[in-house]
Design a protein around this motif. Structure first.
Motif, PDB file in Angstrom:
ATOM      1  N   UNK A   1      98.052  11.635 -15.480  1.00  0.00           N
ATOM      2  CA  UNK A   1      97.097  12.068 -16.871  1.00  0.00           C
ATOM      3  C   UNK A   1      97.527  13.971 -16.349  1.00  0.00           C
ATOM      4  N   UNK A   2      96.959  14.689 -17.408  1.00  0.00           N
ATOM      5  CA  UNK A   2      97.556  15.718 -17.638  1.00  0.00           C
ATOM      6  C   UNK A   2      96.193  16.705 -17.679  1.00  0.00           C
ATOM      7  N   UNK A   3      96.370  17.648 -16.688  1.00  0.00           N
ATOM      8  CA  UNK A   3      95.475  19.100 -15.774  1.00  0.00           C
ATOM      9  C   UNK A   3      94.270  18.712 -17.490  1.00  0.00           C
ATOM     10  N   UNK A   4      94.025  19.481 -18.186  1.00  0.00           N
ATOM     11  CA  UNK A   4      93.527  18.939 -19.652  1.00  0.00           C
ATOM     12  C   UNK A   4      93.098  18.186 -20.046  1.00  0.00           C
ATOM     13  N   UNK A   5      93.327  16.820 -19.868  1.00  0.00           N
ATOM     14  CA  UNK A   5      92.390  15.794 -19.728  1.00  0.00           C
ATOM     15  C   UNK A   5      91.239  15.284 -18.559  1.00  0.00           C
ATOM     16  N   UNK A   6      92.225  15.878 -17.936  1.00  0.00           N
ATOM     17  CA  UNK A   6      91.463  15.559 -15.997  1.00  0.00           C
ATOM     18  C   UNK A   6      90.129  16.624 -16.545  1.00  0.00           C
ATOM     19  N   UNK A   7      90.427  17.529 -17.056  1.00  0.00           N
ATOM     20  CA  UNK A   7      89.615  18.763 -16.916  1.00  0.00           C
ATOM     21  C   UNK A   7      88.288  17.984 -17.938  1.00  0.00           C
ATOM     22  N   UNK A   8      88.625  17.633 -19.575  1.00  0.00           N
ATOM     23  CA  UNK A   8      88.277  16.789 -20.524  1.00  0.00           C
ATOM     24  C   UNK A   8      87.537  16.207 -19.702  1.00  0.00           C
ATOM     25  N   UNK A   9      87.444  15.438 -18.298  1.00  0.00           N
ATOM     26  CA  UNK A   9      87.414  14.387 -18.242  1.00  0.00           C
ATOM     27  C   UNK A   9      85.887  14.871 -17.333  1.00  0.00           C
ATOM     28  N   UNK A  10      86.037  16.310 -16.560  1.00  0.00           N
ATOM     29  CA  UNK A  10      85.014  16.387 -15.899  1.00  0.00           C
ATOM     30  C   UNK A  10      83.597  16.752 -16.841  1.00  0.00           C
ATOM     31  N   UNK A  11      83.734  17.328 -18.007  1.00  0.00           N
ATOM     32  CA  UNK A  11      82.395  17.691 -18.836  1.00  0.00           C
ATOM     33  C   UNK A  11      82.363  16.801 -19.932  1.00  0.00           C
ATOM     34  N   UNK A  12      83.347  15.173 -20.343  1.00  0.00           N
ATOM     35  CA  UNK A  12      82.958  14.533 -21.008  1.00  0.00           C
ATOM     36  C   UNK A  12      82.418  13.462 -20.963  1.00  0.00           C
ATOM     37  N   UNK A  13      82.320  13.015 -19.423  1.00  0.00           N
ATOM     38  CA  UNK A  13      82.041  11.794 -18.555  1.00  0.00           C
ATOM     39  C   UNK A  13      80.908  12.010 -17.904  1.00  0.00           C
ATOM     40  N   UNK A  14      80.016  11.028 -17.320  1.00  0.00           N
ATOM     41  CA  UNK A  14      79.543  11.046 -16.776  1.00  0.00           C
ATOM     42  C   UNK A  14      79.370   9.789 -15.155  1.00  0.00           C
ATOM     43  N   UNK A  15      78.759   9.872 -13.971  1.00  0.00           N
ATOM     44  CA  UNK A  15      78.703   8.681 -13.499  1.00  0.00           C
ATOM     45  C   UNK A  15      79.601   8.662 -12.071  1.00  0.00           C
ATOM     46  N   UNK A  16      80.581   7.164 -12.426  1.00  0.00           N
ATOM     47  CA  UNK A  16      81.488   7.026 -11.485  1.00  0.00           C
ATOM     48  C   UNK A  16      82.245   7.783 -12.182  1.00  0.00           C
ATOM     49  N   UNK A  17      82.872   7.891 -13.286  1.00  0.00           N
ATOM     50  CA  UNK A  17      84.096   8.152 -13.918  1.00  0.00           C
ATOM     51  C   UNK A  17      83.764  10.085 -14.273  1.00  0.00           C
ATOM     52  N   UNK A  18      83.038  10.260 -13.989  1.00  0.00           N
ATOM     53  CA  UNK A  18      83.024  12.196 -13.759  1.00  0.00           C
ATOM     54  C   UNK A  18      83.252  12.498 -12.543  1.00  0.00           C
ATOM     55  N   UNK A  19      83.002  10.980 -11.750  1.00  0.00           N
ATOM     56  CA  UNK A  19      83.322  11.545 -10.353  1.00  0.00           C
ATOM     57  C   UNK A  19      84.939  11.644 -10.287  1.00  0.00           C
ATOM     58  N   UNK A  20      85.794  10.600 -10.221  1.00  0.00           N
ATOM     59  CA  UNK A  20      86.837  10.281 -10.137  1.00  0.00           C
ATOM     60  C   UNK A  20      87.534  11.413 -10.505  1.00  0.00           C
ATOM     61  N   UNK A  21      87.064  11.949 -11.360  1.00  0.00           N
ATOM     62  CA  UNK A  21      88.043  13.295 -12.578  1.00  0.00           C
ATOM     63  C   UNK A  21      87.923  14.466 -11.355  1.00  0.00           C
ATOM     64  N   UNK A  22      86.442  14.341 -11.462  1.00  0.00           N
ATOM     65  CA  UNK A  22      86.132  15.636 -10.068  1.00  0.00           C
ATOM     66  C   UNK A  22      87.398  15.692  -9.475  1.00  0.00           C
ATOM     67  N   UNK A  23      87.065  14.554  -8.575  1.00  0.00           N
ATOM     68  CA  UNK A  23      88.824  14.851  -7.582  1.00  0.00           C
ATOM     69  C   UNK A  23      89.912  14.777  -7.740  1.00  0.00           C
ATOM     70  N   UNK A  24      90.215  14.020  -9.069  1.00  0.00           N
ATOM     71  CA  UNK A  24      91.913  14.472  -9.105  1.00  0.00           C
ATOM     72  C   UNK A  24      91.669  16.123  -9.986  1.00  0.00           C
ATOM     73  N   UNK A  25      90.944  16.343 -10.301  1.00  0.00           N
ATOM     74  CA  UNK A  25      90.526  17.660 -11.191  1.00  0.00           C
ATOM     75  C   UNK A  25      90.962  18.873  -9.498  1.00  0.00           C
ATOM     76  N   UNK A  26      90.618  18.537  -8.351  1.00  0.00           N
ATOM     77  CA  UNK A  26      90.134  19.393  -7.473  1.00  0.00           C
ATOM     78  C   UNK A  26      91.695  18.778  -6.627  1.00  0.00           C
TER      79      UNK A  26
END
Length: 116
Positions: free
Chosen positions: A1-26
């Motif tokens: 997954x691209x950095x933009x997509x992961x970043x989008x998931x940080x602001x566009x999702x909630x809960x477990x999916x957002x936590x996964x996105x934050x981890x991947x983004x970090x």
């Protein structure tokens, strides 16, 4: 997954999916920080194209931190130090959108997409 997509998931999702996105983004940012090492810029002592790329992305960090409820600086202090050093260049800092305006833009996108 691209950095933009992961970043989008940080602001566009909630809960477990957002936590996964934050981890991947970090993790992505930690790779960048690893490449930076202890240098002030990616090119060593010289400001260059990689630094410009970082700064273009840096104005979105406030959005990720706000919606993701985490601190990028706490996770990647050297990367943020580099970004702040780059922002000392007046021409560069004046050419970027204010992070709060980016946040307002994302708020509007979330509303339009029904993600509130």
């Amino acid at each position: 997954m691209q950095t933009y997509d992961v970043g989008r998931n940080v602001w566009a999702t909630k809960g477990e999916k957002q936590e996964e996105a934050k981890k991947e983004f970090t993790e992505i940012l930690r790779v960048l920080e690893g490449e930076l090492g202890d240098r002030p810029y990616f090119g060593g002592k010289t400001f260059g194209l990689t630094d410009i790329s970082l700064i273009g992305f840096y104005c979105w960090f406030y959005v990720y931190e706000t919606f993701g409820n985490f601190s990028i600086e706490a996770e990647c202090p050297k990367l943020i130090a580099c970004a702040k050093k780059c922002m000392e260049k007046e021409r560069l800092s004046k050419s970027l959108v204010d992070p709060h305006k980016v946040n307002d833009f994302v708020l509007g996108m979330k509303k339009n997409l029904g993600l509130e």
